[in-house]
Design a protein around this motif. Structure first.
Motif, PDB file in Angstrom:
ATOM      1  N   TYR A 445       0.706  -1.194  -0.336  1.00  0.00           N
ATOM      2  CA  TYR A 445      -0.515  -0.190  -0.516  1.00  0.00           C
ATOM      3  C   TYR A 445       0.996   1.272  -0.027  1.00  0.00           C
ATOM      4  O   TYR A 445       0.601   2.553  -0.414  1.00  0.00           O
ATOM      5  N   ILE A 446       2.245   1.274  -0.044  1.00  0.00           N
ATOM      6  CA  ILE A 446       3.135   2.031  -0.055  1.00  0.00           C
ATOM      7  C   ILE A 446       3.223   2.860  -1.445  1.00  0.00           C
ATOM      8  O   ILE A 446       3.453   2.318  -1.948  1.00  0.00           O
ATOM      9  N   ALA A 447       2.970   4.381  -1.850  1.00  0.00           N
ATOM     10  CA  ALA A 447       3.747   4.691  -2.729  1.00  0.00           C
ATOM     11  C   ALA A 447       5.029   4.706  -2.632  1.00  0.00           C
ATOM     12  O   ALA A 447       5.900   5.232  -2.230  1.00  0.00           O
ATOM     13  N   PRO A 448       5.163   5.197  -4.023  1.00  0.00           N
ATOM     14  CA  PRO A 448       6.951   4.430  -4.112  1.00  0.00           C
ATOM     15  C   PRO A 448       7.596   5.823  -4.152  1.00  0.00           C
ATOM     16  O   PRO A 448       8.805   5.507  -4.184  1.00  0.00           O
ATOM     17  N   GLU A 449       7.176   7.333  -4.007  1.00  0.00           N
ATOM     18  CA  GLU A 449       7.847   8.130  -3.255  1.00  0.00           C
ATOM     19  C   GLU A 449       8.509   8.611  -1.681  1.00  0.00           C
ATOM     20  O   GLU A 449       9.140   8.100  -1.548  1.00  0.00           O
ATOM     21  N   VAL A 450       7.670   6.936  -1.103  1.00  0.00           N
ATOM     22  CA  VAL A 450       8.029   7.131   0.663  1.00  0.00           C
ATOM     23  C   VAL A 450       9.273   5.975   0.522  1.00  0.00           C
ATOM     24  O   VAL A 450      10.045   6.393   1.316  1.00  0.00           O
ATOM     25  N   SER A 452      11.383   6.119  -2.195  1.00  0.00           N
ATOM     26  CA  SER A 452      12.859   6.761  -3.239  1.00  0.00           C
ATOM     27  C   SER A 452      11.988   8.365  -3.101  1.00  0.00           C
ATOM     28  O   SER A 452      10.734   8.092  -3.976  1.00  0.00           O
ATOM     29  N   ASN A 453      12.470   8.965  -3.233  1.00  0.00           N
ATOM     30  CA  ASN A 453      12.394  10.270  -4.045  1.00  0.00           C
ATOM     31  C   ASN A 453      12.380  10.775  -4.812  1.00  0.00           C
ATOM     32  O   ASN A 453      12.817  11.671  -6.289  1.00  0.00           O
ATOM     33  N   ASN A 454      13.410   9.476  -5.741  1.00  0.00           N
ATOM     34  CA  ASN A 454      13.539   9.771  -7.092  1.00  0.00           C
ATOM     35  C   ASN A 454      12.126   9.561  -8.490  1.00  0.00           C
ATOM     36  O   ASN A 454      11.752  10.239  -9.452  1.00  0.00           O
ATOM     37  N   PHE A 455      10.674   9.870  -7.452  1.00  0.00           N
ATOM     38  CA  PHE A 455       9.413   9.465  -8.109  1.00  0.00           C
ATOM     39  C   PHE A 455       8.613  10.633  -7.300  1.00  0.00           C
ATOM     40  O   PHE A 455       7.702  11.050  -7.732  1.00  0.00           O
ATOM     41  N   GLY A 456       9.592  11.434  -6.572  1.00  0.00           N
ATOM     42  CA  GLY A 456       8.570  13.024  -6.861  1.00  0.00           C
ATOM     43  C   GLY A 456       8.513  13.061  -4.603  1.00  0.00           C
ATOM     44  O   GLY A 456       9.106  12.066  -4.208  1.00  0.00           O
ATOM     45  N   GLY A 457       8.173  14.388  -4.555  1.00  0.00           N
ATOM     46  CA  GLY A 457       8.695  14.352  -3.048  1.00  0.00           C
ATOM     47  C   GLY A 457       6.719  13.838  -2.201  1.00  0.00           C
ATOM     48  O   GLY A 457       5.898  13.219  -2.956  1.00  0.00           O
ATOM     49  N   VAL A 458       7.061  13.246  -0.714  1.00  0.00           N
ATOM     50  CA  VAL A 458       6.311  13.307  -0.134  1.00  0.00           C
ATOM     51  C   VAL A 458       4.991  13.893   0.538  1.00  0.00           C
ATOM     52  O   VAL A 458       5.675  15.164   0.542  1.00  0.00           O
ATOM     53  N   SER A 459       3.920  12.912   0.518  1.00  0.00           N
ATOM     54  CA  SER A 459       3.081  14.482   0.062  1.00  0.00           C
ATOM     55  C   SER A 459       1.440  13.254   0.785  1.00  0.00           C
ATOM     56  O   SER A 459       1.232  11.963   0.932  1.00  0.00           O
ATOM     57  N   HIS A 460       0.638  14.389   0.470  1.00  0.00           N
ATOM     58  CA  HIS A 460      -1.418  14.140   0.416  1.00  0.00           C
ATOM     59  C   HIS A 460      -1.381  12.351  -0.206  1.00  0.00           C
ATOM     60  O   HIS A 460      -2.178  12.392   0.249  1.00  0.00           O
ATOM     61  N   LYS A 461      -0.217  13.196  -1.735  1.00  0.00           N
ATOM     62  CA  LYS A 461      -0.025  12.043  -2.519  1.00  0.00           C
ATOM     63  C   LYS A 461      -0.192  10.345  -2.095  1.00  0.00           C
ATOM     64  O   LYS A 461      -0.688   9.468  -2.959  1.00  0.00           O
ATOM     65  N   SER A 462       0.430  10.512  -0.966  1.00  0.00           N
ATOM     66  CA  SER A 462       1.103   9.263  -0.451  1.00  0.00           C
ATOM     67  C   SER A 462      -0.372   8.661  -0.179  1.00  0.00           C
ATOM     68  O   SER A 462      -0.292   7.492  -0.795  1.00  0.00           O
ATOM     69  N   ASP A 463      -0.621   9.122   0.125  1.00  0.00           N
ATOM     70  CA  ASP A 463      -2.501   8.329   1.147  1.00  0.00           C
ATOM     71  C   ASP A 463      -3.181   8.114   0.135  1.00  0.00           C
ATOM     72  O   ASP A 463      -4.127   6.764   0.245  1.00  0.00           O
ATOM     73  N   VAL A 464      -3.291   9.097  -1.324  1.00  0.00           N
ATOM     74  CA  VAL A 464      -4.201   9.032  -2.212  1.00  0.00           C
ATOM     75  C   VAL A 464      -4.003   6.854  -2.532  1.00  0.00           C
ATOM     76  O   VAL A 464      -4.739   6.903  -3.840  1.00  0.00           O
ATOM     77  N   TYR A 465      -2.443   6.750  -2.871  1.00  0.00           N
ATOM     78  CA  TYR A 465      -1.682   5.706  -3.969  1.00  0.00           C
ATOM     79  C   TYR A 465      -2.642   4.725  -2.905  1.00  0.00           C
ATOM     80  O   TYR A 465      -2.561   3.796  -2.937  1.00  0.00           O
TER      81      TYR A 465
END
Length: 575
Positions: A445-450, A452-465
């Protein structure tokens, strides 16, 4: 006093040793490896082989190695990058490439596992075949060539390789890489087979569940609970002895007046918490951050759930601030906090009791034979409203970081409520950047950016994933994340639900599939915010477009370290 403490210590050590030797013969539903939580199909070296399909060798700080088949070779783990993708390194091939001694890939063939997506190479000495190729950094002095597609492979050796070794090949100048990704592809029904205590097997390319019964599974849980309860009782005795000795020599860093001034909740003593839970007699569940017990409020006898937190690394002030912020939340789709306990290292949170348990339990017990689409739609909509409230309408913005079926509870009317804020991070409206010290959440359930920051910044969008993965799992479509507008049609996806589905149910299923796929887009900026997710669920199906296929890897330079979408919602960077 000192002699008694020593004797109790050795008694505790003996009991823990005894309990541990018994528990190692059983499987556990979830275990920690480094800073991450894992569950089936993974298991660790302390469990028997029937507990999973891929064995992890864990240390205190990270996942070090993985075994793809029983008694097979060990591979170094680089990352568990998404729901069912692992990135590993073959140390033998890596050393061979570094020393320039690589001449034959046959020595590095992957184990033939039915649970992993691989491709087949053929090493042939017959130069009359067409379309043969070699690798620039692994070839011998002979005329041996490799072939990826042969109907007649007589006289050739068969080699199992990752798909990237063939897909990424660019004529004969391609260099092998000892680090590669493998996609896990479990057949439908394998997870439920494991929950019943059975083993997933493949017989003549058909899935079979071997052994296991509900009674066996319940027996394992009962024995495990009794062993842990005995250990917990001894630990409480030790804590009481230590408290009596040091009580006169220390002062609490937070007194009752200052804590209750910050937290607008009733504060309970640890002794009262123990009494409310009948000495922690009824365990509701366990997790990486503590154990949840059923209890009753002293005034009125209302059922409650009490979470006893493990002693953490954070300060008491951080705990109080977190509980204080969550105590100010009030939403129909978020579990209500009723009180707390804080006595230095003894910390507990009192929640409202949810009689229908978790969403994970509800789906497995009530929808294993027939899916109630309208019920699932209502649950999905309720969870989305709760998340949107956390992200946009709290005094302090809250990013949950552990949205999964086990953390969504069902009340007596089957209204979903988000719970377990043990991993949550607070983000003030005027301070959009939030620090992330390590990966947090549950694999799957973990978003890829969590990771590695190669995928982008960690944000509320991590919950969306995470929400998207939950939606797909709710409807039994978690394995269609490769679906996309570039290579599939909606009709292909709907075939997984069979033909016993009405027109209205089909519309609901299509809408939930599309929303789920939009939410698990690899690039965080491509995922909709939760306010948009609610609009998509409540809007017309015809207005929804089919999203692109999520990628498993993105080039390092294409995604900025911190992302902010056009809706003005803050993002939180990972250092």
């Amino acid at each position: 006093m000192k002699t008694v403490s020593v004797l109790v210590f050795f008694f505790l050590f003996f009991l823990m040793k005894k309990s541990r030797s018994k528990n190692l013969t059983h499987c556990v539903r979830m275990f920690s490896c480094g800073s991450l939580d894992f569950r089936f199909p993974f298991f660790n070296t302390t469990m028997p082989s029937r507990c999973g399909l891929f064995k992890l060798n864990c240390t205190d700080h990270h996942i070090s190695e993985i075994q793809l088949v029983e008694e097979g070779k060990w591979y170094k783990v680089t990352s568990v990058s998404q729901a069912e993708t692992i990135t590993i390194t073959d140390p033998r091939l890596s050393q061979s490439l570094e020393t320039g001694s690589c001449s034959d890939l046959s020595r590095f063939s992957l184990p033939d596992s039915p649970w992993l997506e691989m491709t087949t190479l053929y090493k042939c000495n017959n130069s009359r075949r067409k379309h043969g190729f070699s690798y620039a950094n692994c070839k011998g002095g002979g005329s041996s060539l490799y072939y990826s597609d042969l109907t007649d492979y007589s006289g050739c050796s068969v080699i199992k390789t990752p798909e990237s070794w063939v897909i990424s090949r660019n004529k004969n100048g391609f260099n092998l890489n000892a680090t590669f990704s493998l996609h896990i592809n479990l057949p439908r029904g394998c997870s439920s087979c494991h929950r019943r205590g059975g083993q997933c097997t493949m017989i003549k390319e058909k899935f079979r569940c071997r052994g296991g019964s509900k009674e066996d599974y319940q027996d394992v849980k009962l024995k495990l609970g009794l062993g842990l309860s005995a250990g917990l009782t001894v630990i409480i005795i030790i804590l009481v002895l230590i408290t009596v000795r040091v009580k006169k020599t220390r002062k609490s860093d937070w007194n009752t007046e200052s804590v209750e001034a910050v937290v607008m909740l009733k504060r309970y003593s640890y002794a009262r918490v123990k009494k409310m839970t009948n000495s922690f007699a009824h365990v509701l569940g366990k997790g990486g951050f503590g154990t949840v017990y059923k209890g009753k409020l002293p005034d009125g006898g209302v059922d409650i759930a009490v979470k006893i937190l493990k002693e953490g690394k954070g300060t008491g002030e951080e705990f109080i601030n977190e509980v204080a912020s969550m105590s100010r939340t009030s939403h129909v789709n978020i579990v209500s906090l009723l009180g707390f306990c804080y006595e230095r290292n003894k910390r507990a949170i009192v929640y409202e009791f949810m009689p229908n348990g978790s969403l994970d339990k509800f789906i497995s017990e009530n929808m294993s034979t027939k899916i109630e689409w309208e019920r699932l739609y209502d649950i999905a909509l309720g969870v989305s409203r709760g998340l949107e409230y956390l992200h946009n309408r709290c005094v302090s913005r809250i990013v949950h970081f552990d949205i999964k079926p086990q953390n969504i509870l069902m009340d007596k009317d089957l209204c979903p409520k988000i719970s377990d804020f043990g991993l949550a991070k607070l983000c003030k409206n005027k301070e959009s950047v939030m620090s992330m010290l390590d990966a947090r959440g549950t694999v799957g359930y973990i978003a890829p950016e969590v990771f590695s920051n190669n995928f982008g910044g960690v944000s509320h969008k991590s919950d969306v994933y995470s929400y998207g993965m939950v939606i797909l799992e709710m409807i039994g479509a978690k394995n269609i994340e490769n679906f996309g507008s570039n290579n599939s049609s909606m009709g292909e996806v709907m075939r997984i639900f069979g033909d016993q589905i009405t027109k209205e149910e089909e519309r609901i299923a299509k809408k939930m599939v599309l929303v789920g796929l939009w939410c698990i887009q690899t690039n965080p900026s491509d995922r909709p915010p939760m306010i948009k997710v609610i609009e998509m669920l409540e809007g017309n199906l015809e207005a929804l477009q089919i999203p692109s296929k999520p990628l498993f890897c993105l080039p390092t330079a294409t995604v900025p370290e911190t992302l902010e979408d056009s809706h003005g919602i803050s993002s939180c960077s990972k250092p």
